[in-house]
Design a protein around this motif. Structure first.
Motif, short mmCIF file in Angstrom:
data_model
loop_
_atom_site.label_atom_id
_atom_site.label_comp_id
_atom_site.label_asym_id
_atom_site.label_seq_id
_atom_site.Cartn_x
_atom_site.Cartn_y
_atom_site.Cartn_z
N HIS A 190 0.82 -1.21 0.00
CA HIS A 190 0.00 0.00 0.00
C HIS A 190 0.86 1.26 0.00
N ARG A 191 1.94 1.24 0.73
CA ARG A 191 2.85 2.40 0.74
C ARG A 191 3.44 2.61 -0.66
N ARG A 192 3.85 1.50 -1.28
CA ARG A 192 4.48 1.60 -2.60
C ARG A 192 3.51 2.13 -3.64
N GLN A 193 2.27 1.60 -3.63
CA GLN A 193 1.29 2.03 -4.61
C GLN A 193 0.86 3.48 -4.36
N LYS A 194 0.90 3.89 -3.10
CA LYS A 194 0.54 5.27 -2.78
C LYS A 194 1.55 6.25 -3.36
N LEU B 295 3.50 5.61 -5.95
CA LEU B 295 3.36 5.56 -7.41
C LEU B 295 2.17 6.39 -7.87
N ASN B 296 1.11 6.38 -7.10
CA ASN B 296 -0.08 7.13 -7.47
C ASN B 296 0.16 8.62 -7.39
N LEU B 297 0.97 9.03 -6.41
CA LEU B 297 1.29 10.44 -6.29
C LEU B 297 2.09 10.91 -7.50
N ASN B 298 2.91 10.03 -8.04
CA ASN B 298 3.74 10.35 -9.21
C ASN B 298 3.04 10.02 -10.52
N LYS B 299 1.76 9.66 -10.45
CA LYS B 299 0.95 9.30 -11.60
C LYS B 299 1.48 8.08 -12.33
N ASP C 77 -5.63 5.11 -9.81
CA ASP C 77 -6.39 5.18 -8.56
C ASP C 77 -7.06 3.83 -8.25
N LYS C 78 -7.47 3.12 -9.28
CA LYS C 78 -8.14 1.84 -9.08
C LYS C 78 -7.23 0.82 -8.41
N VAL C 79 -6.00 0.77 -8.84
CA VAL C 79 -5.04 -0.17 -8.24
C VAL C 79 -4.80 0.19 -6.77
N LEU C 80 -4.69 1.49 -6.49
CA LEU C 80 -4.48 1.93 -5.10
C LEU C 80 -5.67 1.53 -4.23
N GLU C 81 -6.88 1.68 -4.76
CA GLU C 81 -8.07 1.31 -4.00
C GLU C 81 -8.10 -0.18 -3.72
N GLN C 82 -7.71 -0.98 -4.69
CA GLN C 82 -7.70 -2.44 -4.48
C GLN C 82 -6.69 -2.83 -3.40
N ILE C 83 -5.51 -2.23 -3.44
CA ILE C 83 -4.47 -2.53 -2.44
C ILE C 83 -4.92 -2.05 -1.05
N THR C 84 -5.59 -0.88 -0.99
CA THR C 84 -6.08 -0.37 0.29
C THR C 84 -7.12 -1.32 0.89
N THR C 85 -8.01 -1.83 0.04
CA THR C 85 -9.04 -2.76 0.52
C THR C 85 -8.41 -4.06 1.00
#
Length: 376
Positions: free
Chosen positions: A132-136, A138-142, A146-154
């Motif tokens: 989750h930290r890693r995907q977060k 990556l999401n900040l850097n585009k 967002d969908k992948v981040l939501e899946q990892i968060t869940t």
């Protein structure tokens, strides 16, 4: 015919006169018993002493019976949330245990599996947290959607829920999940006492398999013992919450323990009695649960006319005192005997007041003298 009528009337007259004479004789006898005259020597030899009645606070004592009981909140049934085999126990009914003391050790494969599942859930949560930290980032850097981040968060939250629920299950078994690791997984759990108390029941033996619904032990917190007394309906109105109670066992009335009335059950049982629940002022180990006890309750505290107990005599089922008339004469006065307390006897009589002179010592000697005078 006239002769017979005259004889009949004469007979009735003689009988009436005879009855009247007998009644006068009985009244004379009663009067002779009521007033006694002694010589100065007789008064001295009898050791008679006179004094005034005194007004004192009298306490009426109500006698009750009951038992020592334990309220439901202080009776603890020990069981386990998972089944297992009893590996060891040294408890015997009647033993005292301390809070935190090991009551028994149980073992089962389920305990191992539960610890295993917790450690695996913990590893998965740590992995999901790192991802989750890693995907977060990556999401900040585009670099990630967002969908992948939501899946990892869940997924991370799901693993956290699984880990937390397994941690609570371990806590129920007495296993500290915070210190659990691969090196200290155990097939055994320890059942410990939650209170300082008395073991009242032991339902297990070594090797026995127990289910989650089985009661292993029953413990009693003796410090919370109460007294359950029975009071008949005529006495209930005289009792109130907060009244002092003195309790003693049937075997010994010299050792008394203080208590206070805590509750009064207003519903009468089949014996027309109400349950009176009393709490002990201080715990005493001599008052064992189930022990039969007697109790004394002070239900009245009022001023009353009293004399020393020796001043009251009993004759033919009635109570009397002797008043001093002067010139070594004494009169026998009927009274109602009331409460006896601290060597004094409450008396009730319209003929006696606190200014009256009554015999307070050797009154029975005076009664015997009255009986002797009556016989002469």
């Amino acid at each position: 015919m006239k002769k017979y009528i005259a004889a009949f009337i004469s007979a009735i007259f003689l009988i009436s006169c005879g009855n009247k004479k007998n009644e006068e004789t009985k009244n004379a006898e009663t009067k002779s018993i009521g007033i006694i005259k002694l010589s100065p020597e007789q008064v001295k030899n009898a050791g008679l002493e006179s004094g005034n009645p005194t007004v004192k606070n009298v306490k009426e004592i109500l006698q009750l019976q009951g038992t020592v009981t334990v309220p439901p909140k202080s009776v603890i049934s020990i069981s386990i949330p998972l089944g297992g085999y009893v590996k060891s126990t040294s408890l015997i009914a009647g033993m005292n245990v301390q809070k935190g003391q090991v009551l028994a050790a149980l073992e089962d494969m389920q305990f191992i599996e539960l610890q295993q599942n917790y450690l695996m859930a913990k590893e998965k949560f740590d992995l999901a947290q790192n991802e989750h930290r890693r995907q977060k980032e990556l999401n900040l850097n585009k670099a990630a959607s967002d969908k992948v981040l939501e899946q990892i968060t869940t997924e991370m939250r799901t693993e956290r829920i699984m880990m937390s629920s397994l941690e609570q299950k371990l806590n129920l078994l007495g296993i500290n999940a915070k210190t659990l690791n691969v090196g200290n997984i155990s097939k055994t759990i320890k059942v410990v006492s939650p209170i300082n108390g008395l073991v009242s029941k032991v339902n297990v033996n070594i090797g026995k398999y127990v289910n989650p619904t089985d009661m292993l032990f029953e413990l009693i917190d003796k410090r919370d013992i109460v007294l359950t007394l029975n009071a008949f309906e005529k006495d209930v109105a005289s009792l109130s919450v907060g009244q002092n109670v003195m309790v003693y066992a049937n075997a010994s009335d010299t050792k008394k323990y203080g208590a206070k009335i805590a509750f009064i059950n207003q519903s009468l049982n089949g014996d027309r009695a109400a349950e009176i629940v009393c709490k002990m002022n201080t715990y005493n180990p001599a008052l064992l649960p189930g022990l039969f006890v007697n109790a004394e309750v002070e239900i009245e505290n009022q001023k009353a006319l009293t004399v020393p107990e020796n001043a009251v005599v009993r004759w033919e089922g009635k109570f009397y005192v002797f008043t001093e008339l002067g010139d070594n004469q004494f009169q026998m006065v009927e009274v109602k005997s009331g409460v006896k307390n601290e060597g004094y006897n409450q008396i009730i009589s319209d003929a006696i007041s606190n200014s009256s002179k009554v015999v307070i010592k050797n009154a029975y000697t005076l009664l015997m003298s009255a009986m002797n005078n009556d016989d002469q």
